[in-house]
Scaffold this active site. Structure first.
Site, PDB file in Angstrom:
ATOM      1  N   HIS A 148      -3.959   8.921  -3.628  1.00  0.00           N
ATOM      2  CA  HIS A 148      -3.385   7.575  -3.638  1.00  0.00           C
ATOM      3  C   HIS A 148      -2.057   7.571  -4.399  1.00  0.00           C
ATOM      4  O   HIS A 148      -1.055   7.037  -3.911  1.00  0.00           O
ATOM      5  CB  HIS A 148      -4.378   6.603  -4.292  1.00  0.00           C
ATOM      6  CG  HIS A 148      -3.794   5.274  -4.629  1.00  0.00           C
ATOM      7  ND1 HIS A 148      -3.903   4.178  -3.800  1.00  0.00           N
ATOM      8  CD2 HIS A 148      -3.097   4.856  -5.731  1.00  0.00           C
ATOM      9  CE1 HIS A 148      -3.298   3.147  -4.363  1.00  0.00           C
ATOM     10  NE2 HIS A 148      -2.799   3.530  -5.539  1.00  0.00           N
ATOM     11  N   GLU A 149      -2.039   8.179  -5.599  1.00  0.00           N
ATOM     12  CA  GLU A 149      -0.810   8.192  -6.405  1.00  0.00           C
ATOM     13  C   GLU A 149       0.307   8.970  -5.714  1.00  0.00           C
ATOM     14  O   GLU A 149       1.468   8.534  -5.724  1.00  0.00           O
ATOM     15  CB  GLU A 149      -1.098   8.807  -7.784  1.00  0.00           C
ATOM     16  CG  GLU A 149      -2.053   8.005  -8.647  1.00  0.00           C
ATOM     17  CD  GLU A 149      -1.546   6.599  -8.936  1.00  0.00           C
ATOM     18  OE1 GLU A 149      -0.314   6.408  -9.035  1.00  0.00           O
ATOM     19  OE2 GLU A 149      -2.385   5.681  -9.048  1.00  0.00           O
ATOM     20  N   HIS A 204       2.178   7.038  -3.085  1.00  0.00           N
ATOM     21  CA  HIS A 204       3.314   6.222  -3.540  1.00  0.00           C
ATOM     22  C   HIS A 204       4.612   7.024  -3.462  1.00  0.00           C
ATOM     23  O   HIS A 204       5.656   6.494  -3.067  1.00  0.00           O
ATOM     24  CB  HIS A 204       3.078   5.757  -4.985  1.00  0.00           C
ATOM     25  CG  HIS A 204       2.076   4.655  -5.112  1.00  0.00           C
ATOM     26  ND1 HIS A 204       2.197   3.461  -4.437  1.00  0.00           N
ATOM     27  CD2 HIS A 204       0.940   4.547  -5.860  1.00  0.00           C
ATOM     28  CE1 HIS A 204       1.181   2.671  -4.749  1.00  0.00           C
ATOM     29  NE2 HIS A 204       0.398   3.306  -5.603  1.00  0.00           N
ATOM     30  N   GLU A 249       0.110  -0.820  -2.626  1.00  0.00           N
ATOM     31  CA  GLU A 249      -1.208  -0.288  -2.977  1.00  0.00           C
ATOM     32  C   GLU A 249      -2.057  -0.072  -1.731  1.00  0.00           C
ATOM     33  O   GLU A 249      -2.752   0.944  -1.607  1.00  0.00           O
ATOM     34  CB  GLU A 249      -1.926  -1.236  -3.950  1.00  0.00           C
ATOM     35  CG  GLU A 249      -1.302  -1.304  -5.324  1.00  0.00           C
ATOM     36  CD  GLU A 249      -1.251   0.047  -6.008  1.00  0.00           C
ATOM     37  OE1 GLU A 249      -2.244   0.803  -5.917  1.00  0.00           O
ATOM     38  OE2 GLU A 249      -0.224   0.354  -6.630  1.00  0.00           O
TER      39      GLU A 249
END
Length: 465
Positions: free
Chosen positions: A325-326, A329, A405
């Site tokens: 997920h990070e 970004h 997100e």
């Protein structure tokens, strides 16, 4: 009433407009918090759709934790707004400026040494803020966080840390401010461009050096040990061409049992930092309730014993999903987009500051009838005059953040980690006692991350597909 206000001098109109808008924002925020507190008070049973992901005991703990935090936020917010209002009404800003002038005069520096007076003013203002905020910080840490099992600090560690933060802040803030004021003074008609470029360089430097030189002053960073997790993270980074150079574990457990992870660095020099509380196999809080000292060199009586009877953190597969997920970004350009938006906003603000700094009525409105200090101009324009714009921008960035997100979750899902991220979000919500039910208006205005249920629904749909 309105006609009477319009007949007042423009300086008075500006003053009361700033004060009125400040209280309008406060009342709006208080109303939103009231709505959310009502949710905390009335939602006493686990909703049916949450039954499979949250047990009643954890649900009740999170409800009481968030209720305590909301009540604390109400009183601290009321105090902050009242304090700010009294400072404006009683002329606190010009008073502190005159005190700073008296201090510099005793050192043989006259009014022409405006930058020196500005630095004394800034030091006194930040000291005042630190002292008045200390009781609230102590209560939050040693009453609320302590009550709900998150605090890992001793009083000695906390106070030493507060002093260290103040000193480090001054060491950065004062030189940067003095250079900024000097640039504005000598920059001529295009000073706003030079000031913006200077703040851009400073922000990039601080982001680059923070984790290597500033953060280690407060927390211990150690390389992630060789093993299955490190190898898997490095392989995942290579699979998306993320230029990972270092992997750190930060000893966050000496402060709090809250968990986090982040990456930093520019170009081909990226680092990933994992909190030890995030790692199930590394968290000291999982060591069978052993005492964990808040600081290694404290006296034997200082260590704090925090018995834990729950498993903290995520397993390796879940950590990889969180990092997926990070890294999403980064891969999707969210970091660059946020920097671009921030710098566009900064340039716009400095441009408008250049237009407004010569308006004497702005200074007179806040009690500066005989001088127009540049630092005071920055404070008045950026903090007070721009406040409506800042509120609107903050809301827009909150909306954008939620969109980012969802996109990062979708990226992790595309890497085949939907199930692991699903379970990781549930674990992290449980570890941090997040309350999964939110008032729609409060959520829309405040939540930079989508509510847990919305994220799980998106991931759940993906798993079914």
């Amino acid at each position: 009433m309105l006609e009477s206000l319009l007949l007042l001098p423009v300086e008075t109109q500006i003053f009361y407009a700033v004060l009125g808008f400040s209280w309008t924002v406060y009342l709006w925020e208080a109303y939103l918090s009231y709505r959310q507190r009502s949710v905390y008070r009335t939602t006493t049973h686990v909703p049916q759709e949450l039954g499979k992901i949250m047990d009643p005991d954890t649900f009740e703990k999170s409800r009481l934790y968030q209720l305590d935090k909301s009540n604390f936020s109400f009183w601290s917010g009321l105090y902050s707004e009242t304090e700010g209002t009294l400072i404006l009404l009683l002329g606190g800003i010009p008073f502190l400026w005159h005190v700073a002038g008296s201090v510099t005069a005793r050192c043989g520096l006259g009014p022409e040494y405006e930058i020196a007076q500005s630095l004394v003013f800034l030091t006194l203002a930040t000291l005042f803020s630190a002292v008045t905020g200390l009781p609230w910080s102590l209560y939050n840490t040693f009453v609320i966080e302590e009550k709900h099992g998150f605090n890992q600090q001793t009083l000695g560690f906390f106070l030493k840390d507060a002093v260290k933060k103040f000193v480090v802040t001054q060491c950065i803030l004062l030189p940067v401010t003095s250079l900024l004021l000097y640039i504005i003074k000598i920059g001529g008609d295009y000073f706003f461009i030079y000031a913006w470029l200077f703040t851009l360089i400073v922000s990039l430097v601080l982001v680059t050096i923070y984790a290597d030189y500033i953060a280690p002053l407060f927390d211990k960073f150690t390389p992630l040990p060789e093993g299955e997790l490190k190898t898997a993270i490095e392989d995942m980074a290579k699979s998306i061409s993320f230029p990972l150079t270092k992997l750190y574990v930060v000893e966050g457990s000496k402060r709090s049992s809250h968990s986090n992870a982040y990456f930093y660095g520019f170009f081909k020099n990226k680092r990933i930092v994992l909190f030890d509380t995030l790692l199930e196999d590394y968290s000291p809080l999982n060591n069978g309730g052993e005492a964990q000292p808040a600081e290694r060199d404290e006296a034997p009586s200082e260590p704090k014993t925090k018995p834990k009877n729950k498993k903290q953190g995520c397993n390796n597969a879940e950590i990889l999903a969180v990092l997926g997920h990070e890294l999403g970004h980064w891969k999707l350009g969210h970091t660059v987009k946020n920097i671009v938006i921030s710098q566009m906003n900064s340039f716009l603000c400095f441009s408008l500051f250049a237009v407004l700094i010569g308006r004497r009525e702005l200074f007179v409105a806040f009690g500066f009838t005989e001088s127009q200090p540049t630092l005071i101009g920055l404070m008045i324009i950026f903090q007070f005059i721009f406040s409506p714009y800042n509120e609107l921008l903050s809301f827009c960035l909150t909306v954008l953040s939620r969109r980012f997100e969802f996109q990062a979750d979708a990226f992790a899902r595309g890497m085949g980690k939907a199930s692991e991220l699903y379970s990781a979000l549930i674990k992290l919500n449980k570890d941090n006692l997040g309350f999964p039910v939110a008032d729609w208006l409060f959520s829309m205005w405040h939540y930079s991350h989508p509510p847990l249920l919305e994220r799980l629904r998106a991931l759940g749909d993906a798993k079914q597909d």
